[in-house]
Write an enzyme that holds these catalytic residues in place. Structure first.
Site, PDB file in Angstrom:
ATOM      1  N   GLY A 167      31.523  15.616  46.017  1.00 38.48           N
ATOM      2  CA  GLY A 167      30.492  14.670  46.452  1.00 38.48           C
ATOM      3  C   GLY A 167      31.057  13.451  47.187  1.00 38.48           C
ATOM      4  N   ILE A 168      30.520  12.313  46.832  1.00 37.29           N
ATOM      5  CA  ILE A 168      30.885  11.079  47.523  1.00 37.29           C
ATOM      6  C   ILE A 168      32.360  10.748  47.293  1.00 37.29           C
ATOM      7  CG2 ILE A 168      30.442   8.585  47.594  1.00 37.29           C
ATOM      8  CD1 ILE A 168      27.485   9.250  46.876  1.00 37.29           C
ATOM      9  N   LYS A 179      15.796  10.383  31.715  1.00 41.17           N
ATOM     10  CA  LYS A 179      14.694  10.626  30.760  1.00 41.17           C
ATOM     11  C   LYS A 179      13.830   9.372  30.755  1.00 41.17           C
ATOM     12  CE  LYS A 179      15.128  14.438  28.141  1.00 41.17           C
ATOM     13  NZ  LYS A 179      14.192  15.511  28.424  1.00 41.17           N
ATOM     14  N   LEU A 185      12.080   6.375  29.071  1.00 39.08           N
ATOM     15  CA  LEU A 185      12.621   5.624  27.941  1.00 39.08           C
ATOM     16  C   LEU A 185      12.010   6.100  26.618  1.00 39.08           C
ATOM     17  CD1 LEU A 185      14.626   3.373  27.307  1.00 39.08           C
ATOM     18  CD2 LEU A 185      12.724   1.793  27.272  1.00 39.08           C
ATOM     19  N   TYR A 201      20.536   4.564  33.791  1.00 38.24           N
ATOM     20  CA  TYR A 201      21.276   4.578  35.064  1.00 38.24           C
ATOM     21  C   TYR A 201      21.118   3.232  35.786  1.00 38.24           C
ATOM     22  CZ  TYR A 201      22.852   6.478  39.584  1.00 38.24           C
ATOM     23  OH  TYR A 201      23.523   6.722  40.751  1.00 38.24           O
TER      24      TYR A 201
HETATM   25  P1  NAI Z   1      28.630  13.925  41.784  1.00 35.80           P
HETATM   26  O1  NAI Z   1      28.015  14.270  40.482  1.00 35.80           O
HETATM   27  O2  NAI Z   1      28.550  14.910  42.889  1.00 35.80           O
HETATM   28  O3  NAI Z   1      30.161  13.494  41.565  1.00 35.80           O
HETATM   29  C1  NAI Z   1      30.556  12.621  40.539  1.00 35.80           C
HETATM   30  C2  NAI Z   1      31.988  12.910  40.157  1.00 35.80           C
HETATM   31  O4  NAI Z   1      32.332  12.016  39.090  1.00 35.80           O
HETATM   32  C3  NAI Z   1      32.154  14.331  39.638  1.00 35.80           C
HETATM   33  O5  NAI Z   1      33.258  14.949  40.270  1.00 35.80           O
HETATM   34  C4  NAI Z   1      32.394  14.136  38.166  1.00 35.80           C
HETATM   35  O6  NAI Z   1      33.214  15.131  37.572  1.00 35.80           O
HETATM   36  C5  NAI Z   1      33.059  12.763  38.129  1.00 35.80           C
HETATM   37  N1  NAI Z   1      32.975  12.186  36.797  1.00 35.80           N
HETATM   38  C6  NAI Z   1      31.872  12.114  36.004  1.00 35.80           C
HETATM   39  N2  NAI Z   1      32.204  11.598  34.811  1.00 35.80           N
HETATM   40  C7  NAI Z   1      33.529  11.329  34.849  1.00 35.80           C
HETATM   41  C8  NAI Z   1      34.442  10.806  33.911  1.00 35.80           C
HETATM   42  N3  NAI Z   1      34.071  10.455  32.685  1.00 35.80           N
HETATM   43  N4  NAI Z   1      35.736  10.666  34.274  1.00 35.80           N
HETATM   44  C9  NAI Z   1      36.140  11.027  35.504  1.00 35.80           C
HETATM   45  N5  NAI Z   1      35.315  11.537  36.446  1.00 35.80           N
HETATM   46  C10 NAI Z   1      34.019  11.694  36.109  1.00 35.80           C
HETATM   47  O7  NAI Z   1      27.968  12.543  42.214  1.00 35.80           O
HETATM   48  P2  NAI Z   1      27.811  11.849  43.645  1.00 35.80           P
HETATM   49  O8  NAI Z   1      26.452  12.095  44.131  1.00 35.80           O
HETATM   50  O9  NAI Z   1      28.971  12.168  44.500  1.00 35.80           O
HETATM   51  O10 NAI Z   1      27.850  10.308  43.203  1.00 35.80           O
HETATM   52  C11 NAI Z   1      29.058   9.555  43.190  1.00 35.80           C
HETATM   53  C12 NAI Z   1      28.705   8.117  42.796  1.00 35.80           C
HETATM   54  O11 NAI Z   1      27.696   7.612  43.663  1.00 35.80           O
HETATM   55  C13 NAI Z   1      28.136   7.990  41.382  1.00 35.80           C
HETATM   56  O12 NAI Z   1      28.599   6.793  40.802  1.00 35.80           O
HETATM   57  C14 NAI Z   1      26.642   7.921  41.622  1.00 35.80           C
HETATM   58  O13 NAI Z   1      25.989   7.265  40.561  1.00 35.80           O
HETATM   59  C15 NAI Z   1      26.602   7.130  42.908  1.00 35.80           C
HETATM   60  N6  NAI Z   1      25.365   7.292  43.655  1.00 35.80           N
HETATM   61  C16 NAI Z   1      25.017   8.500  44.210  1.00 35.80           C
HETATM   62  C17 NAI Z   1      23.846   8.598  44.936  1.00 35.80           C
HETATM   63  C18 NAI Z   1      23.433   9.863  45.584  1.00 35.80           C
HETATM   64  O14 NAI Z   1      22.355   9.872  46.209  1.00 35.80           O
HETATM   65  N7  NAI Z   1      24.194  10.939  45.510  1.00 35.80           N
HETATM   66  C19 NAI Z   1      22.933   7.461  45.086  1.00 35.80           C
HETATM   67  C20 NAI Z   1      23.393   6.252  44.472  1.00 35.80           C
HETATM   68  C21 NAI Z   1      24.575   6.187  43.791  1.00 35.80           C
END
Ligand code: NAI
Length: 480
Positions: free
Chosen positions: A246-247, A326, A328, A387
């Protein structure tokens, strides 16, 4: 084929596009991305009296700006139907930069309207409208503060009126902003790197500007320093959590492309994907659940083991995050706790370790921290109390830390993505997803690379921004 994919496929197909158009849904434009600057001319509009900061910054960028056309009763022409037409540019405009740094009286806002009207009509797809003004917070004069804030309202409304991937942003300069500071921000705002940043103020930091400028500020640093770099190919060490996909993976790739040595961190369960990303970016992989109590120490140890005893972190990017949505009324302590642990508490503990100036393998003076918040943190979101709490908490962390660390020239900023197309958002029901996409002024979701570009910009030692949370959301209607 899943129902989601089917619906997305239909919306993207020729027939689907025709149906969407019939239903009044306009088509999204493919955005200009990457380093590419606008292809058309850049116009410079001026609110008199203006200084030399903006022209000097444009000159530093090598932009040969042409004077903007001005819409006045005298400059209009009358068409065959007897209608008054504003003056027209001879070709497509790549962008217009409006120097409103001297704006302090309400009547001066008319000058902004007068340069915007002809320019908006001429703007090319993915064109740019950029207003440069002073920060309202820095004026004690009521009318001056009101006028500066009014420019924010103009910018946000223009962002909503522009079409075909064009964006409008506001750069708020501070006392002491130099042409090269402004050029750094203008380069980002004009280029395709800011494709999904729309309707946003970017506030230049006075404290950081003063510190970088003041010799005294530089002299009092006793720890290893990441010097401001002309080029971003600096080989500095960048730690990215959540880098397996992802990001986070996009961030690792983007830093890797700039020549950084990237430490890719993610949970052991994502080990294979993590190694693949680390290999791709010629970085190193650290399998680590960031919620373990000694996560900070393990990151520091990895930095020293892999890069030598004097190695320090140039940029730390907190990207790992999870959702446990979820209402609240149905939310138990596990779902509550897990989100606050990963998205907020773990970051604070890691910062405590890595920001200790005596910590080998910690963050260098002059380093950068960028954390990922979310538009849910501004606006709140149904089913996301946990969140939104964590992401609003990230914004609080950014503000407090940035103030504490300014004397080490460490800038701390956040990025608040809107709807970005990743595995995380693929779990949202398809109709909601389509609503999210179309709730942005750009009529589409962002890509991971859009967030990565904003992070690389904020993590650049030459970027004079500190304590800000920059939205990368295509001007999503939710939130501030
Ligand atoms: P994703 O779920 O595709 O990737 C998240 C990564 O974080 C995964 O590789 C996962 O294994 C890792 N991760 C989770 N828990 C972990 C832990 N305890 N220790 C180490 N690594 C851990 O998510 P995405 O969409 O790439 O999001 C990345 C960030 O951007 C997150 O913080 C998310 O909240 C934020 N975000 C994403 C948005 C979106 O539209 N996709 C919108 C706003 C914020």
């Amino acid at each position: 084929m899943k129902l989601d994919d089917l619906i997305s496929g239909v919306l993207d197909s020729k027939v689907g596009k025709a149906v969407a158009a019939k239903a009044g849904l306009p088509e999204a434009t493919v955005l200009r991305r990457g380093e590419a600057m606008p292809s058309g001319a850049i116009a410079l509009g001026v609110v008199e009296p203006a200084g030399s900061l903006v022209p000097d910054a444009l000159a530093a960028l090598g932009v040969d700006a042409q004077p903007a056309l001005i819409d006045t009763p005298d400059s209009r022409s009358t068409d065959a139907d007897g209608r008054q037409r504003p003056p027209a540019y001879p070709g497509r405009l790549g962008g217009i930069v409006i120097d409103a740094t001297g704006a302090h009286r309400i009547e001066q806002l008319e000058q902004v309207r007068a340069v915007l009207r002809p320019a908006i009509k001429a703007l090319e797809p993915s064109g740019r409208v950029i207003i440069v003004a002073a920060d309202p917070a820095t004026s004690a004069d009521v009318e001056t503060a009101a006028v500066r804030q009014a420019l924010d309202g103009i910018m946000r409304s223009v962002g909503k009126e522009l079409r075909f991937g064009a964006t409008c942003n506001l750069i708020q300069v501070a006392d002491g902003t130099t042409p090269s500071d402004l050029a750094q921000v203008l380069r980002f705002a004009l280029s395709g790197r800011s494709a999904y940043v729309d309707g946003q103020p970017i506030v230049l930091s006075p404290s950081l500007v003063e510190l970088v400028e003041s010799k005294e500020g530089l002299d009092k640093l006793d720890h290893p320093v990441v010097e401001p770099v002309e080029t971003r190919r600096d080989g500095r060490i960048v730690v990215v959590t959540g880098a397996a996909r992802g990001i986070g993976a996009a961030i690792a790739h983007r830093f890797g492309a700039d020549g950084a040595r990237v430490v890719c961190v993610d949970v052991p369960a994502a080990g294979q994907a993590l190694s693949a990303v680390a290999n791709d970016v010629r970085g190193t992989a650290l399998q680590l659940d960031i919620t373990v109590p000694d996560a900070g120490v393990r990151i520091a140890r990895h930095v020293i083991d892999r890069y030598g005893p004097d190695a320090r972190i140039g940029a730390l990017v907190h990207c790992a995050g999870i959702l446990r949505d979820k209402l609240l009324a149905n939310l138990d302590e596990q779902r509550w706790g897990a989100v606050l642990e990963v998205n907020l508490a773990a970051q604070l503990r890691i910062n405590d370790v890595l920001l200790n100036p005596e910590q080998p393998g910690g963050v260098a003076d002059g380093g950068r921290i960028v954390a990922i918040a979310s538009t849910s943190g501004w606006a709140g979101n149904r089913g996301q109390t946990n969140y939104a709490a964590s992401k609003a908490g990230v914004m609080g962390m950014v503000r407090a830390l940035s103030a504490q660390l300014a004397d080490r020239r460490i800038a701390v900023n956040g990025v608040a993505p809107g709807f970005i197309e990743t595995d995380m958002t693929a779990s949202i029901p398809v109709i909601d997803r389509e609503i999210f996409r179309r709730s942005s002024s750009l009529l589409q979701g962002g890509r991971p690379v859009d967030v990565a570009e904003a992070i690389v910009f904020l993590a650049d030692p030459a970027t004079p921004v500190n304590g800000q949370v920059l939205r990368v959301c295509g001007q999503l209607i939710v939130g501030r």
